[in-house]
Design an enzyme around this catalytic site. Structure first.
Site, short mmCIF file in Angstrom:
data_model
loop_
_atom_site.label_atom_id
_atom_site.label_comp_id
_atom_site.label_asym_id
_atom_site.label_seq_id
_atom_site.Cartn_x
_atom_site.Cartn_y
_atom_site.Cartn_z
N GLU A 24 0.81 -0.77 -5.15
CA GLU A 24 -0.07 0.30 -5.26
C GLU A 24 0.34 1.68 -5.40
O GLU A 24 0.78 2.17 -4.72
CB GLU A 24 -1.14 0.12 -4.05
CG GLU A 24 -2.45 0.85 -4.31
CD GLU A 24 -2.39 2.22 -3.63
OE1 GLU A 24 -3.46 2.89 -3.77
OE2 GLU A 24 -1.59 2.26 -2.65
N ASP B 110 0.75 -1.25 -0.06
CA ASP B 110 0.05 -0.07 0.02
C ASP B 110 0.85 1.25 -0.06
O ASP B 110 1.82 1.45 0.53
CB ASP B 110 -0.83 0.02 1.37
CG ASP B 110 -2.01 1.19 1.35
OD1 ASP B 110 -2.74 1.49 0.39
OD2 ASP B 110 -1.70 2.05 2.21
#
Length: 668
Positions: free
Chosen positions: A350, A308
């Site tokens: 991401e 993330d």
């Protein structure tokens, strides 16, 4: 400079220092290896398992040493942390469950296992889909029936009470949110998914922790060691210097990137929300601590970790603190350690940033797979404009990836839509990028005359004109408006748009990823505003709860309002996935654009070994055509069958494509 290790693998090193670094790494390893012996003894690790670890350690040690030395070599405690990192890796392999070691062995021997045509993904929130992990196990048959072989569960670890950014404010990486179940429930689910042939994907939220994480609590209590886990400042002098070159991620929620903490009477770096404290990776203790958390999560049975917010993990004064070179070094170091201790584990990047930066995170030695935000944004752009010029311009030089890597192609996810295309790509075909983004924002919020979309703004910044879009796939594609107006023609067009976009992501190359609910055409859920913890985040509009009664509508004898639309979407998507899984040409990433001469029609060729498929997609609500001779030369044949419908086409005449139709043409 670029050097090489004993095995010929490219590594990064200081100019003129490669031989010296190689000597330092070999001497360090020679000194450190005996320190591992107590790990093996304590775990009762047999000689064969030890040898496997030491073989991989020898293969990856030099590049790992170079990476860690580059990041932390000037630290007084570098060699202490180097030893602890090595012991952490050895402990992870010693504790690795036998079933996961078997998976590791398979994937070492088949490194492109994730690039199969049979790989099709789905993403979901556990509580919104099945309430909890136990019930999710009961729904594995649903995933198999749809054709999924990859399942991404949105964050499920313990989070702070109240607003937790949809699960991205982690309080404890080693505990499942009790509302969803237990760690044992997660392991049982992972076992069942593995038996069903479904890859498990979880999030590794490693840029920040929640403000109630144990490390943050210790920092708040005045523990200097843990205050150094974060970026904490006594006054505004340094935060103000940083702010000069930083952007605001959630400008409507809070201004700036730092939060005043009353208890500590200090400022904390909080890029996203004031309760998400950014970790300080300048401190090797943070790297080692997060490595331990990564290995712990890996041993629950996860196959892929979604990394993330990768762009934000390294901070440096005078820069945007995004996409810095050290961010890549950090991920590469995590990658090398995973290949030593958990070699079956992959990373998914991401990085919702400029396309030139997205691709830099993708590589066998960094993130083997990555979200493809540019394709996602430009597919929606093509629907709005009914033209594929910008999409084709981008695909012509942005689709190709390094070997043994893949895009994850998606249309919607838990997050918003940002128009992350390249301004230069737009300018090359005569589009003003700023004005075009304003048009897209108006179009997808229904403010442009003639728009079919029913999205809503997310993080609209009136000062800059920036905005992102929230909304489910079906609502953005026109189904919500069509149902409201009870317009049968508009309903059919909306269904066509949905299946068109799904057909492209399922065929263009990479791993297609559904945000579950798309298969039913689920509409925006405006009731999120009733929940105080969600009301301030418009992204919850496209996170509706699964309605299991929809399954009853698969029975053709059942007639309910909207049932025929949902049944048609589900069956069509189910068929597309089944057909994809039968076409070897759709494995891997190889894709070649075909110049159709028609601005409304996208076409490309997929090929692998002797298998070949030509895809033709009409992004317009009017019929279009493509030269039959162009089909012949691109597809290398005279007659073709659409793998989706079974219809046969010749090339002696132009190919006619119905509104929003997609064809997967194979030679007959």
């Amino acid at each position: 400079m670029i050097g090489s290790n004993l095995n010929g693998t490219a590594t990064v090193g200081a100019p003129g220092a490669s031989r010296g670094i190689q000597f330092e790494s070999e001497l360090s390893l020679k000194r450190l290896l005996p320190r591992i012996e107590p790990v093996w003894q304590a775990a009762g690790t047999d000689a064969k398992v030890q040898h496997e670890f030491e073989t991989r350690l020898e293969e990856h040690w030099l590049p790992l040493f170079v990476l860690l030395r580059e990041l932390y070599g000037d630290r007084y405690d570098f060699f202490y942390h180097l030893e602890q990192i090595l012991l952490t890796a050895a402990q992870a392999w010693a504790n690795r469950p036998a079933a996961l070691r078997a998976v590791d062995h398979h994937r070492i021997n088949e490194p492109d296992w994730f690039m199969s045509e049979k790989m099709v993904g789905g993403a979901l929130y556990v509580d919104l889909f099945s309430d909890n992990l136990g019930q999710l196990r009961q729904h594995i048959g649903y995933f198999q029936s749809l054709g999924l072989t990859y399942l991404h569960l949105m964050p499920l670890f313990a989070v702070r009470p109240g607003d937790n950014d949809g699960g991205y404010a982690i309080s404890n990486y080693r505990s499942v949110d009790p509302r969803l179940g237990t760690l044992e429930d997660l392991k049982l689910l992972a076992d069942d998914l593995r038996e069903a042939g479904i890859t498990l994907v979880l999030d590794f939220v490693f840029n920040h922790t929640s403000d109630d994480h144990e490390w943050a609590q210790r920092a708040q209590a005045g523990d200097l060691e843990y205050q150094q886990f974060y970026y904490i400042f006594p006054d505004r002098e340094m935060p103000d210097q940083y702010e000069r070159t930083l952007r605001e991620i959630f400008p409507t929620v809070r201004r700036g990137n730092f939060t005043w903490h009353d208890g500590m009477q200090q400022w904390v770096w909080t890029t996203f929300n004031n309760f998400q404290w950014d970790l300080n990776y300048h401190n090797p203790a943070v790297f080692r601590a997060m490595l331990e958390e990564m290995f712990f999560i890996a041993d629950t049975g996860v196959d892929i970790l979604r990394l993330d917010a990768v762009a934000f993990i390294w901070k440096q004064m005078g820069t945007s603190c995004e996409n810095l070179p050290q961010a890549h070094l950090l991920i590469q170091a995590f990658n090398r350690l995973a290949r030593i201790a958990t070699p079956g584990l992959l990373f998914k990047s991401e990085a919702i940033v400029h396309p030139d930066e997205v691709v830099k995170y993708i590589g066998r030695d960094e993130c083997q797979i990555s979200y493809n935000p540019t394709l996602m944004a430009l597919l929606w752009e093509s629907l709005a404009t009914r033209e594929v010029k910008l999409l084709s311009q981008s695909l012509s030089h942005r689709h190709k990836l390094p070997t043994e890597t893949a895009w994850v192609n998606y249309l919607r996810c838990h997050d918003d839509i940002g128009w992350t295309f390249d301004d230069a790509d737009a300018a090359a075909i005569g589009i003003n990028a700023y004005n075009h983004r304003q048009f897209l924002n108006r179009f997808y919020t229904g403010q442009f005359e003639g728009s079919f979309a029913r999205g809503i703004p997310f993080q609209e910044n009136l000062a800059t004109g920036d905005m992102r879009i929230a909304g489910t796939m079906a609502s953005l594609a026109g189904l919500e408006l069509a149902i409201e107006e009870d317009d049968e023609t508009a309903k059919q067009e909306a269904i066509g748009r949905i299946l068109l976009l799904q057909g492209v992501t399922l065929s263009i190359g990479g791993i297609p990823l559904l945000y579950l609910g798309e298969e039913w055409g689920m509409l925006n859920d405006y009731d999120f505003v009733k929940d105080p913890a969600k009301a301030g985040d418009t992204r919850w509009v496209h996170r509706p709860k699964m309605k299991w009664e929809f399954l009853e509508e698969l029975d053709d004898s059942v007639t309910v309002e909207g049932g025929s639309i949902r049944r048609r979407l589900y069956r069509a998507l189910q068929n597309m996935i089944a057909v994809r899984s039968s076409l070897p040409a759709l494995a891997g990433q190889n894709m070649e654009l075909v110049n159709t001469g028609n601005p409304h029609v996208l076409s490309f060729v997929r090929h692998r070994d002797a298998h070949r498929l030509i895809v033709v997609a009409n992004f317009c609500e009017r019929p279009q055509s493509m030269s039959g001779n162009m089909l012949r030369t691109a597809g290398l044949g005279r007659f073709f069958e659409d793998a989706l419908s079974g219809q046969t086409y010749g090339t002696s005449q132009d190919l006619h494509i119905e509104p929003y139709q997609i064809l997967w043409l194979k030679r007959v």
